[in-house]
Scaffold this active site. Structure first.
Site, PDB file in Angstrom:
ATOM      1  N   GLU A   1      41.495 -39.420 -20.371  1.00 28.09           N
ATOM      2  CA  GLU A   1      43.031 -40.161 -20.696  1.00 28.09           C
ATOM      3  C   GLU A   1      42.712 -38.790 -21.727  1.00 28.09           C
ATOM      4  OE1 GLU A   1      42.200 -43.344 -23.114  1.00 28.09           O
ATOM      5  OE2 GLU A   1      41.685 -44.427 -21.576  1.00 28.09           O
TER       6      GLU A   1
ATOM      7  N   ASN B   1      30.707 -58.294 -25.507  1.00 27.37           N
ATOM      8  CA  ASN B   1      30.330 -57.206 -24.756  1.00 27.37           C
ATOM      9  C   ASN B   1      28.713 -57.081 -25.107  1.00 27.37           C
ATOM     10  OD1 ASN B   1      29.475 -55.232 -23.500  1.00 27.37           O
ATOM     11  ND2 ASN B   1      31.633 -53.965 -23.527  1.00 27.37           N
TER      12      ASN B   1
ATOM     13  N   ARG C   1      31.499 -59.846 -20.886  1.00 19.88           N
ATOM     14  CA  ARG C   1      31.821 -59.544 -20.485  1.00 19.88           C
ATOM     15  C   ARG C   1      30.161 -59.125 -19.791  1.00 19.88           C
ATOM     16  NH1 ARG C   1      30.084 -53.160 -20.646  1.00 19.88           N
ATOM     17  NH2 ARG C   1      30.197 -52.455 -18.799  1.00 19.88           N
TER      18      ARG C   1
ATOM     19  N   ARG D   1      24.411 -38.876 -16.559  1.00 22.10           N
ATOM     20  CA  ARG D   1      23.316 -39.497 -14.993  1.00 22.10           C
ATOM     21  C   ARG D   1      24.263 -38.504 -14.356  1.00 22.10           C
ATOM     22  NH1 ARG D   1      26.169 -45.324 -15.799  1.00 22.10           N
ATOM     23  NH2 ARG D   1      26.621 -44.962 -17.911  1.00 22.10           N
TER      24      ARG D   1
ATOM     25  N   LYS E   1      29.356 -55.555 -29.184  1.00 22.84           N
ATOM     26  CA  LYS E   1      30.991 -55.367 -29.598  1.00 22.84           C
ATOM     27  C   LYS E   1      31.488 -56.969 -28.988  1.00 22.84           C
ATOM     28  CE  LYS E   1      30.593 -51.007 -26.569  1.00 22.84           C
ATOM     29  NZ  LYS E   1      31.344 -50.648 -25.789  1.00 22.84           N
TER      30      LYS E   1
ATOM     31  N   ASP F   1      28.653 -35.209 -24.717  1.00 22.83           N
ATOM     32  CA  ASP F   1      29.760 -35.281 -25.182  1.00 22.83           C
ATOM     33  C   ASP F   1      31.172 -33.888 -24.208  1.00 22.83           C
ATOM     34  OD1 ASP F   1      32.365 -34.844 -26.602  1.00 22.83           O
ATOM     35  OD2 ASP F   1      31.494 -36.722 -27.335  1.00 22.83           O
TER      36      ASP F   1
ATOM     37  N   GLU G   1      39.426 -52.966 -21.016  1.00 22.88           N
ATOM     38  CA  GLU G   1      38.597 -54.099 -20.520  1.00 22.88           C
ATOM     39  C   GLU G   1      38.778 -55.597 -21.587  1.00 22.88           C
ATOM     40  OE1 GLU G   1      35.931 -50.207 -20.160  1.00 22.88           O
ATOM     41  OE2 GLU G   1      34.956 -51.930 -18.822  1.00 22.88           O
TER      42      GLU G   1
ATOM     43  N   HIS H   1      32.143 -51.031 -13.425  1.00 24.09           N
ATOM     44  CA  HIS H   1      33.738 -50.925 -14.569  1.00 24.09           C
ATOM     45  C   HIS H   1      34.352 -51.975 -13.521  1.00 24.09           C
ATOM     46  CE1 HIS H   1      32.392 -46.589 -15.561  1.00 24.09           C
ATOM     47  NE2 HIS H   1      32.214 -46.999 -16.952  1.00 24.09           N
TER      48      HIS H   1
HETATM   49  P1  ADP Z   1      31.920 -44.960 -22.827  1.00 22.54           P
HETATM   50  O1  ADP Z   1      32.463 -44.628 -21.128  1.00 22.54           O
HETATM   51  O2  ADP Z   1      31.129 -44.840 -23.732  1.00 22.54           O
HETATM   52  O3  ADP Z   1      33.206 -45.801 -23.046  1.00 22.54           O
HETATM   53  P2  ADP Z   1      34.792 -43.217 -23.719  1.00 22.54           P
HETATM   54  O4  ADP Z   1      35.479 -43.948 -21.892  1.00 22.54           O
HETATM   55  O5  ADP Z   1      34.945 -43.714 -25.205  1.00 22.54           O
HETATM   56  O6  ADP Z   1      32.906 -43.666 -22.973  1.00 22.54           O
HETATM   57  O7  ADP Z   1      34.444 -41.764 -23.254  1.00 22.54           O
HETATM   58  C1  ADP Z   1      33.519 -40.829 -24.298  1.00 22.54           C
HETATM   59  C2  ADP Z   1      33.143 -39.527 -23.700  1.00 22.54           C
HETATM   60  O8  ADP Z   1      35.346 -39.233 -23.614  1.00 22.54           O
HETATM   61  C3  ADP Z   1      32.926 -38.257 -24.957  1.00 22.54           C
HETATM   62  O9  ADP Z   1      31.650 -38.553 -24.420  1.00 22.54           O
HETATM   63  C4  ADP Z   1      33.283 -37.055 -24.574  1.00 22.54           C
HETATM   64  O10 ADP Z   1      33.022 -36.660 -23.596  1.00 22.54           O
HETATM   65  C5  ADP Z   1      35.248 -37.967 -23.634  1.00 22.54           C
HETATM   66  N1  ADP Z   1      36.371 -37.264 -25.076  1.00 22.54           N
HETATM   67  C6  ADP Z   1      37.113 -37.935 -26.040  1.00 22.54           C
HETATM   68  N2  ADP Z   1      38.030 -37.558 -25.946  1.00 22.54           N
HETATM   69  C7  ADP Z   1      38.175 -36.320 -25.452  1.00 22.54           C
HETATM   70  C8  ADP Z   1      38.849 -34.770 -25.551  1.00 22.54           C
HETATM   71  N3  ADP Z   1      39.350 -34.439 -26.668  1.00 22.54           N
HETATM   72  N4  ADP Z   1      38.450 -34.246 -24.412  1.00 22.54           N
HETATM   73  C9  ADP Z   1      37.087 -34.231 -24.092  1.00 22.54           C
HETATM   74  N5  ADP Z   1      37.018 -35.004 -23.932  1.00 22.54           N
HETATM   75  C10 ADP Z   1      36.687 -36.246 -24.535  1.00 22.54           C
END
Ligand code: ADP
Length: 399
Positions: free
Chosen positions: A333, A7, A90, A240, A14, A282, A383, A179
């Site tokens: 999740e 990827n 990817r 975004r 990655k 985040d 993925e 996605h």
């Molecule tokens: P990407 O789209 O970069 O693959 P991820 O699927 O890893 O991203 O999601 C990243 C985001 O998930 C983080 O920026 C954070 O906002 C959120 N996140 C991860 N763990 C938690 C949690 N325990 N509580 C709230 N948000 C979370």
């Protein structure tokens, strides 16, 4: 069959080496800040990782480092490159040309290059990854798995934009989505989870990570998705904006004196959760701040959940109902608070979150009540496995 999944991003690469039949990840890693002197390479499995700090000139050098780490040293996963049977790449943008994954040949490479106009950073990065593998592992079968192909079933009334038709003819401006590999995976897994054929279900899939997208999958066929010509459209995301009134763009350019690059940067990198909270992209940091009483952090939460809730409503209307709603990725999740806010008030649509189940942790699980007409599921996305599986099937069929 061992498939190396690559990827390639503009400055990162990655990878995972996956044994497809046994569903086993033999190694994984990432090269970051490719193209700079302070690059690093992280390699290994969760409990046993090594980090190598070294300049990485380009993607070709990154792949050479990856192959070296896979085959030698204490974290080697295989004894030689002969143990890699195929490579799956990817690719973000497959345009109208690819409605499924394909084996890579010169014509496919030319198409990916042509489509770089629609996803400049991403498709060029994928090409660099493909070229590097061609050079370092000449003759190995390679497949391209596109983020967009799952959405090629969307019909014109849903993928066209109401702008002059000639612009579609001239530039192929339309919705392509993104996605797709994740939405395809979680929809398939969701059908298995509820033990019904995918073809019998109306599913809404929500990928809520840093990037966020949501899709309507009607009897196994994608009929709409929130990302558009680019991944900027749709839901509010980490940095975004998602969908906004398009008149805001010329307004900002006029009043703030922004160039096209600057306005693009503002909407892609300075908006969303970060832009509203002023704290972070985040959600964990935004959550902490909101719980400490920060009003903008709370507003960011409310806007984000409102954005997802609205799309769920839209897609119920588009499909004339829904049987299963699936959530995945970092936020989907892990964030029980966001899930609670998204599903509050949807009981009259037959969607009832179980507050206790929602607080639980773990892998694939149901978080709706037993009485809920619509099942709400959490399915961690994968993925890389989908890319490996598609590659496996294409190589197998070609033999
Ligand atoms: P990407 O789209 O970069 O693959 P991820 O699927 O890893 O991203 O999601 C990243 C985001 O998930 C983080 O920026 C954070 O906002 C959120 N996140 C991860 N763990 C938690 C949690 N325990 N509580 C709230 N948000 C979370």
């Amino acid at each position: 069959m061992n498939v190396l999944v690559i990827n390639a991003g503009s400055s990162s690469l990655k990878y995972q080496l996956i044994q497809v039949e046994t569903h086993t990840v033999l190694a994984r890693g990432i090269c970051e800040r490719v193209g700079s002197d302070d690059a690093f390479h992280k390699h290994g499995l969760d409990d046993d990782e090594v980090v190598i700090d070294a300049p990485i000139k380009d993607h070709s050098e990154a792949i050479a480092m990856v192959l070296e780490a896979l085959t030698s040293g204490p974290h080697a996963a295989i004894s030689s490159l002969d143990d890699i049977d195929a490579i799956g790449h990817r690719v973000v943008q497959g345009g109208k040309y690819f409605d499924s994954s394909v084996l890579i040949d010169e014509e496919v490479i030319a198409r990916i290059d042509e489509l770089a106009e629609l996803a400049p950073l991403h498709n060029k990065a994928a090409l660099m990854g493909i070229e590097a593998c061609q050079k370092l592992m000449a003759g190995k079968p390679m497949a391209a798995v596109f983020d967009t192909s799952f959405f090629q079933t969307i019909q014109p009334h849903a993928y066209m934009y109401p702008i002059p038709y000639e612009l579609y003819e001239k530039y192929a401006i339309r919705k392509y989505g993104a996605h797709g590999t994740s939405h395809r995976y979680i929809a398939e897994r969701a059908a298995q989870f509820v033990d019904e054929p995918l073809e019998d279900l109306k599913i809404i899939t929500c990928h809520l990570g840093n990037g966020c997208s949501i899709s309507a999958i009607d009897h196994g066929v994608a009929v709409d998705t929130s990302m558009g010509l680019t991944p900027l459209d749709g839901l509010m995301m980490g940095t975004r904006s998602g969908a906004i009134d398009p008149a805001i763009v010329p307004f900002l350019m006029d009043h703030e004196g922004l160039s096209t690059d600057e306005v693009n940067d503002l909407l892609n990198k300075k908006s969303g959760l970060l832009g509203i909270s002023g704290i972070s992209n985040d959600l964990r940091s935004v959550r902490t701040a909101s719980e400490e009483g920060d009003e903008r952090a709370q507003l960011a939460y409310e806007m984000y959940s409102h954005s997802v809730k609205k799309y769920i409503g839209q897609y119920i209307a588009v499909m004339g109902g829904v049987d299963v709603i699936v959530l995945t990725a970092g936020v989907g999740e892990n964030c029980d608070k966001m899930r609670r806010m998204i599903f509050t008030g949807l009981q009259s649509l037959g969607i009832e979150l179980d507050i206790e189940r929602n607080k639980g942790r773990g892998g694939e699980r149901e978080i709706s009540t037993d009485e809920s007409i619509v099942q709400i599921l959490i399915i961690p996305t994968n993925e890389e496995y989908m890319i490996a599986r598609d590659t496996f099937e294409l190589v197998h069929d070609a033999e």
